[in-house]
Motif scaffolding. Sequence first.
Motif, PDB file in Angstrom:
ATOM      1  N   ALA A   1     -30.995  50.342  31.424  1.00 56.60           N
ATOM      2  CA  ALA A   1     -31.680  49.811  32.587  1.00 56.60           C
ATOM      3  C   ALA A   1     -32.985  49.188  32.147  1.00 56.60           C
ATOM      4  O   ALA A   1     -33.653  49.678  31.248  1.00 56.60           O
ATOM      5  CB  ALA A   1     -31.952  50.927  33.601  1.00 56.60           C
ATOM      6  N   ARG A   2     -33.383  48.105  32.835  1.00 55.01           N
ATOM      7  CA  ARG A   2     -34.640  47.449  32.549  1.00 55.01           C
ATOM      8  C   ARG A   2     -35.365  47.215  33.865  1.00 55.01           C
ATOM      9  O   ARG A   2     -34.756  47.158  34.931  1.00 55.01           O
ATOM     10  CB  ARG A   2     -34.397  46.098  31.839  1.00 55.01           C
TER      11      ARG A   2
ATOM     12  N   PRO B   1     -35.971  49.988  37.513  1.00 55.13           N
ATOM     13  CA  PRO B   1     -37.026  50.335  36.571  1.00 55.13           C
ATOM     14  C   PRO B   1     -36.687  51.563  35.747  1.00 55.13           C
ATOM     15  O   PRO B   1     -36.074  52.494  36.209  1.00 55.13           O
ATOM     16  CB  PRO B   1     -38.228  50.599  37.490  1.00 55.13           C
ATOM     17  N   THR B   2     -37.103  51.556  34.519  1.00 57.60           N
ATOM     18  CA  THR B   2     -36.945  52.718  33.656  1.00 57.60           C
ATOM     19  C   THR B   2     -38.236  53.510  33.586  1.00 57.60           C
ATOM     20  O   THR B   2     -38.209  54.690  33.270  1.00 57.60           O
ATOM     21  CB  THR B   2     -36.541  52.286  32.236  1.00 57.60           C
TER      22      THR B   2
ATOM     23  N   ALA C   1     -49.014  49.981  22.310  1.00 61.21           N
ATOM     24  CA  ALA C   1     -49.393  49.711  23.705  1.00 61.21           C
ATOM     25  C   ALA C   1     -48.832  50.774  24.648  1.00 61.21           C
ATOM     26  O   ALA C   1     -49.342  50.935  25.766  1.00 61.21           O
ATOM     27  CB  ALA C   1     -48.888  48.336  24.121  1.00 61.21           C
ATOM     28  N   LEU C   2     -47.785  51.487  24.207  1.00 63.38           N
ATOM     29  CA  LEU C   2     -47.193  52.513  25.062  1.00 63.38           C
ATOM     30  C   LEU C   2     -47.932  53.843  24.971  1.00 63.38           C
ATOM     31  O   LEU C   2     -47.695  54.740  25.773  1.00 63.38           O
ATOM     32  CB  LEU C   2     -45.733  52.752  24.660  1.00 63.38           C
TER      33      LEU C   2
ATOM     34  N   PRO D   1     -45.618  44.638  32.946  1.00 61.97           N
ATOM     35  CA  PRO D   1     -45.963  44.979  31.562  1.00 61.97           C
ATOM     36  C   PRO D   1     -44.802  45.604  30.786  1.00 61.97           C
ATOM     37  O   PRO D   1     -44.577  45.254  29.631  1.00 61.97           O
ATOM     38  CB  PRO D   1     -47.119  45.972  31.731  1.00 61.97           C
ATOM     39  N   LEU D   2     -44.057  46.523  31.414  1.00 59.61           N
ATOM     40  CA  LEU D   2     -42.958  47.159  30.703  1.00 59.61           C
ATOM     41  C   LEU D   2     -41.816  46.190  30.438  1.00 59.61           C
ATOM     42  O   LEU D   2     -41.179  46.243  29.392  1.00 59.61           O
ATOM     43  CB  LEU D   2     -42.450  48.371  31.486  1.00 59.61           C
ATOM     44  N   ALA D   3     -41.543  45.315  31.403  1.00 66.64           N
ATOM     45  CA  ALA D   3     -40.500  44.311  31.197  1.00 66.64           C
ATOM     46  C   ALA D   3     -40.882  43.373  30.057  1.00 66.64           C
ATOM     47  O   ALA D   3     -40.051  43.018  29.214  1.00 66.64           O
ATOM     48  CB  ALA D   3     -40.264  43.530  32.482  1.00 66.64           C
ATOM     49  N   ALA D   4     -42.158  42.977  30.021  1.00 68.57           N
ATOM     50  CA  ALA D   4     -42.622  42.094  28.950  1.00 68.57           C
ATOM     51  C   ALA D   4     -42.576  42.814  27.610  1.00 68.57           C
ATOM     52  O   ALA D   4     -42.206  42.220  26.585  1.00 68.57           O
ATOM     53  CB  ALA D   4     -44.048  41.625  29.246  1.00 68.57           C
TER      54      ALA D   4
END
Length: 219
Positions: A33-34, A117-118, A197-198, A40-43
């Motif tokens: 899943a995306r 969303p994940t 970044a995470l 930001p997370l998708a990018a």
Amino acid sequence: MRHLVFFACLLGLLAAGPLRAQSGAADTLRPAARPAAAGPLAAFDAERRRFDQRGLAALGSWAAGNLLVSGVATGQTDGSAHYFHQMNIGWGAINLALAASGYAAARRAARAPTAGPTGRAGAVRGQLRTENIYLFNAGLDVAYVATGLFLLEKSHNPAADNPNRWRGYGQSLLLQGGFLLLFDGAQYAAHHRHGQALYPLLSRVRLGPGAVAVVLPLR
């Protein structure tokens, strides 16, 4: 014929590790899943896939070069050079198949519809899985280099059967293992830098002489 059987068995044993590990790397290109909306997370996830696609393109180019150069040279050489190019052809075929399948999986993942969303936790799991796969691969690469050194040493044994074969295969393993070690190390370093970044808290950890400090923003 006996030499060809030996070559096939040796290559199969050596390739068993990268086949499992690299196929695992391809799995990271197909997240379950995306994020449904750009953010930001998708990018971040898209950038991670771009890192992998560039790496797979480099691996495919290396493999194609091995097939081209050694495919021509194997019929024009003898002695240890013949076996060197023979082993390179086997590695090139396997690496090209892995790179092509992984790249195709990445393209399908990029075109697939999003599935919700994940969250940060899912992104962290995917990031750690990717980094661990490249670390595991690097460990296998060290084993390939060590095996190459062993075969080279075996070729110096006066009682060895066909020392040219051991020498050629050992030289090929040193070349292929060395390249893959550089490749997996570079991929791990790129993903690790990208993954910082995470981990905003970990990114604020500062090490000093006899002390560990955590820097927290005032606003």
